[in-house]
Design a protein around this motif. Structure first.
Motif, short mmCIF file in Angstrom:
data_model
loop_
_atom_site.label_atom_id
_atom_site.label_comp_id
_atom_site.label_asym_id
_atom_site.label_seq_id
_atom_site.Cartn_x
_atom_site.Cartn_y
_atom_site.Cartn_z
N ARG A 1 0.83 -1.21 0.00
CA ARG A 1 0.00 0.00 0.00
C ARG A 1 0.86 1.26 0.00
O ARG A 1 0.52 2.24 -0.65
CB ARG A 1 -0.95 -0.01 1.20
N MET A 2 1.97 1.22 0.73
CA MET A 2 2.87 2.38 0.74
C MET A 2 3.44 2.61 -0.66
O MET A 2 3.51 3.75 -1.14
CB MET A 2 4.03 2.17 1.72
N GLN A 3 3.84 1.52 -1.32
CA GLN A 3 4.39 1.65 -2.68
C GLN A 3 3.33 2.15 -3.65
O GLN A 3 3.61 3.01 -4.49
CB GLN A 3 4.95 0.30 -3.15
N LYS A 4 2.12 1.64 -3.51
CA LYS A 4 1.04 2.08 -4.40
C LYS A 4 0.77 3.57 -4.19
O LYS A 4 0.61 4.32 -5.16
CB LYS A 4 -0.22 1.27 -4.15
N TRP A 5 0.72 4.01 -2.94
CA TRP A 5 0.50 5.42 -2.64
C TRP A 5 1.59 6.28 -3.27
O TRP A 5 1.31 7.31 -3.88
CB TRP A 5 0.44 5.64 -1.13
N GLN A 6 2.80 5.83 -3.13
CA GLN A 6 3.94 6.59 -3.64
C GLN A 6 3.87 6.73 -5.17
O GLN A 6 4.30 7.74 -5.72
CB GLN A 6 5.24 5.91 -3.24
N SER A 7 3.28 5.75 -5.84
CA SER A 7 3.21 5.79 -7.30
C SER A 7 2.08 6.68 -7.83
O SER A 7 2.04 6.98 -9.02
CB SER A 7 3.04 4.37 -7.85
N LEU A 8 1.16 7.11 -6.96
CA LEU A 8 0.04 7.94 -7.42
C LEU A 8 0.50 9.36 -7.71
O LEU A 8 1.37 9.90 -7.04
CB LEU A 8 -1.05 7.99 -6.34
N ASP A 9 -0.14 9.97 -8.72
CA ASP A 9 0.17 11.36 -9.01
C ASP A 9 -0.57 12.25 -7.99
O ASP A 9 -1.52 11.79 -7.33
CB ASP A 9 -0.19 11.73 -10.45
N PRO A 10 -0.15 13.49 -7.81
CA PRO A 10 -0.75 14.36 -6.79
C PRO A 10 -2.27 14.52 -6.92
O PRO A 10 -2.97 14.55 -5.91
CB PRO A 10 -0.05 15.70 -7.01
N GLU A 11 -2.77 14.58 -8.14
CA GLU A 11 -4.22 14.72 -8.33
C GLU A 11 -4.97 13.51 -7.79
O GLU A 11 -5.99 13.63 -7.11
CB GLU A 11 -4.53 14.91 -9.82
N ARG A 12 -4.45 12.32 -8.08
CA ARG A 12 -5.09 11.09 -7.61
C ARG A 12 -5.00 10.99 -6.08
O ARG A 12 -5.95 10.56 -5.44
CB ARG A 12 -4.43 9.88 -8.27
N LYS A 13 -3.87 11.39 -5.51
CA LYS A 13 -3.74 11.38 -4.05
C LYS A 13 -4.80 12.28 -3.42
O LYS A 13 -5.39 11.92 -2.40
CB LYS A 13 -2.35 11.84 -3.63
N GLU A 14 -5.03 13.43 -4.03
CA GLU A 14 -6.03 14.35 -3.49
C GLU A 14 -7.43 13.74 -3.57
O GLU A 14 -8.22 13.87 -2.64
CB GLU A 14 -5.99 15.69 -4.24
N GLN A 15 -7.72 13.04 -4.66
CA GLN A 15 -9.01 12.36 -4.78
C GLN A 15 -9.18 11.31 -3.68
O GLN A 15 -10.25 11.19 -3.07
CB GLN A 15 -9.13 11.68 -6.15
N VAL A 16 -8.11 10.55 -3.44
CA VAL A 16 -8.16 9.51 -2.40
C VAL A 16 -8.36 10.15 -1.03
O VAL A 16 -9.16 9.67 -0.22
CB VAL A 16 -6.88 8.65 -2.44
N ARG A 17 -7.64 11.24 -0.75
CA ARG A 17 -7.80 11.93 0.54
C ARG A 17 -9.23 12.41 0.74
O ARG A 17 -9.80 12.25 1.81
CB ARG A 17 -6.84 13.11 0.64
N LYS A 18 -9.82 13.00 -0.31
CA LYS A 18 -11.20 13.50 -0.20
C LYS A 18 -12.18 12.35 0.02
O LYS A 18 -13.10 12.47 0.82
CB LYS A 18 -11.57 14.29 -1.45
N ARG A 19 -11.96 11.26 -0.70
CA ARG A 19 -12.85 10.10 -0.53
C ARG A 19 -12.74 9.53 0.89
O ARG A 19 -13.74 9.19 1.51
CB ARG A 19 -12.49 9.03 -1.56
N LEU A 20 -11.52 9.46 1.39
CA LEU A 20 -11.31 8.99 2.76
C LEU A 20 -11.99 9.92 3.76
O LEU A 20 -12.65 9.47 4.69
CB LEU A 20 -9.82 8.87 3.07
N GLN A 21 -11.87 11.21 3.55
CA GLN A 21 -12.49 12.18 4.44
C GLN A 21 -14.01 12.01 4.45
O GLN A 21 -14.64 12.03 5.49
CB GLN A 21 -12.12 13.61 4.02
N ARG A 22 -14.60 11.82 3.25
CA ARG A 22 -16.06 11.61 3.18
C ARG A 22 -16.45 10.34 3.92
O ARG A 22 -17.45 10.30 4.64
CB ARG A 22 -16.52 11.53 1.73
N PHE A 23 -15.63 9.29 3.75
CA PHE A 23 -15.92 8.03 4.44
C PHE A 23 -15.86 8.23 5.95
O PHE A 23 -16.74 7.77 6.68
CB PHE A 23 -14.91 6.96 3.99
#
Length: 157
Positions: free
Chosen positions: A74-96
């Protein structure tokens, strides 16, 4: 004064769940090393996520090998994400995180059931979701309404 003492005791009793999320510099060196892929994003992560990650890194020696491997993947996968995708994931996590506990529980159960499906069925469902997501908003709304009506009809029968 008494109010302050009571509040302090309540916070102590709540333990780590209520503790402030650790700042990057406050983490022990071994935890910072383990969480290094997250360093650049640490301050943008929700507090609950930072607490959870810090707890996992602190308990590394107690994790089973498969838990360690999953964490590292999971750490490696996170590191491979571009900044836009990371922001999408953060927002989705926050909504959850903001959802009521019962709704989070239901979503976790649905995800568990999905993970138990054969890979071919998972791929089929992902493709159906992709096609649904690509529909215009009005069409998605109509489909959701039809689905809701069918489900209610089944429940009444």
């Amino acid at each position: 004064m008494l109010r302050t003492v009571i509040l302090s005791l309540a916070l102590l009793a709540a333990g780590p769940a209520m503790a402030a999320a650790p700042q990057w510099g406050d983490l022990p060196p071994e935890a910072r090393e383990r969480l290094q892929p997250m360093q650049g994003d640490w301050d943008q992560l929700p507090e609950r996520q930072r607490r959870r990650l810090a707890r996992v890194a602190s308990n590394w020696d107690r994790l089973k090998p498969e838990q360690r491997e999953r964490f590292e993947q999971r750490m490696q996968k996170w590191q491979s994400l571009d900044p836009e995708r990371k922001e999408q994931v953060r927002k989705r996590l926050q909504r959850f995180e903001e959802m009521p506990p019962e709704k989070r529980k239901k979503i976790r159960e649905q995800y568990r059931r999905f993970r138990e499906l054969p890979p071919e069925r998972q791929a089929e469902l992902r493709e159906r979701f992709r096609r649904f997501r690509d529909l215009p908003p009005e069409q998605r709304r109509e489909m959701r309404e039809r689905h809701r009506e069918r489900r209610e009809r089944r429940e009444r029968e």
